[in-house]
Structures are given as structure tokens and as C-alpha cells.
Design an enzyme around this catalytic site. Structure first.
Site, mmCIF file in Angstrom:
data_model
loop_
_atom_site.group_PDB
_atom_site.id
_atom_site.type_symbol
_atom_site.label_atom_id
_atom_site.label_comp_id
_atom_site.label_asym_id
_atom_site.label_seq_id
_atom_site.Cartn_x
_atom_site.Cartn_y
_atom_site.Cartn_z
ATOM 1 C CD GLU A 7 59.485 -20.526 83.655
ATOM 2 O OE1 GLU A 7 60.030 -20.047 84.665
ATOM 3 O OE2 GLU A 7 60.073 -20.695 82.581
ATOM 4 C CG HIS A 68 62.582 -24.818 83.368
ATOM 5 N ND1 HIS A 68 63.906 -25.161 83.209
ATOM 6 C CD2 HIS A 68 62.598 -23.561 83.853
ATOM 7 C CE1 HIS A 68 64.670 -24.163 83.588
ATOM 8 N NE2 HIS A 68 63.897 -23.172 83.996
ATOM 9 C CG ASP A 79 66.385 -20.350 85.086
ATOM 10 O OD1 ASP A 79 65.416 -19.559 85.103
ATOM 11 O OD2 ASP A 79 66.264 -21.571 84.865
#
Length: 121
Positions: A7, A68, A79
Site C-alpha cells: 500500500e 488497496h 480504515d
């Protein structure tokens, strides 16, 4: 996308006009999460430095972004559990399958999908 399969993350600079965030620049910040393939944590020192630089120029931080690589097109449960900036935008770039970019404003309790304008004055 640079950084994949981990990420990536960073800070969004800009302003707001009504309910619309206007992003003028994106500032990458190193992801220092223990599991960077499925989590993100902005490097705290770099985050503070970028935020101070933005504010010193008289601009504003309007939010944050992260990817993502294999996750959902919207905010994940993680999140939501880790969101800490009410009123700020959280842009997510989902890369699994068909690429998708979306933005959500954190209310302090939940994410609400929003429109973000990129570039321009």
C-alpha cells in the site's frame, strides 16, 4: 502504480469549496506499517514535516490517500477503525480487478462518499 504490491500513502494538499475537497497536490509519505501489503501507516515524522510545509505555504491539508492493491474499492474495516481526522478526505485507489479511485470524508463516526476536484484553481 509505484509501490505496489504494498500500500502506498500520502497527504493531499488543497482547499474546500462547500462540500467539495479541491486537491492541488499529493505528497507521498513512506508507509511504515508492519504489514504494508495490507495496511498503511504514514511515517509520523515525515507526515508532520509535510503538513508543516503545506501550512507554511499558506495552503491546507484536505486529506490523505492510500492504495488497496488487493482490497476493496471503498474504506475497509481497518480504515474505519484507524481513521482519526474528522472532516478530512480519504482517497482510496483500488487496484484489484478494474482500477477504481474514490474519496470518502471521515465524520468521526463513519465514512461518507464525496466528490473531490483535482487540479485547477
Amino acid at each position: 502504480m509505484a509501490g505496489a504490491p504494498e500500500e502506498i500513502c500520502g497527504i493531499l494538499e488543497g482547499g474546500r469549496e462547500g462540500d467539495t475537497a479541491q486537491v492541488q497536490a499529493a505528497h507521498p509519505v513512506e508507509n511504515v506499517a508492519e504489514q504494508p501489503r495490507t495496511r498503511y501507516t504514514l511515517d509520523p515524522e515525515a507526515q508532520l514535516d509535510v503538513m508543516e510545509e503545506i501550512e507554511e505555504r499558506g495552503a491546507s491539508v484536505v486529506g490523505f490517500y492510500h492504495s488497496h492493491p488487493d482490497g476493496p474499492t471503498g474504506p475497509s474495516a481497518t480504515d474505519e477503525a484507524q481513521a482519526t481526522w474528522p472532516g478530512y478526505s480519504y482517497v482510496i485507489v483500488a487496484l484489484a480487478g478494474r482500477p477504481f479511485v474514490g474519496s470518502w470524508k471521515w465524520t468521526g463516526d463513519r465514512f461518507e462518499q464525496e466528490v473531490v476536484s483535482v487540479g485547477g484553481d
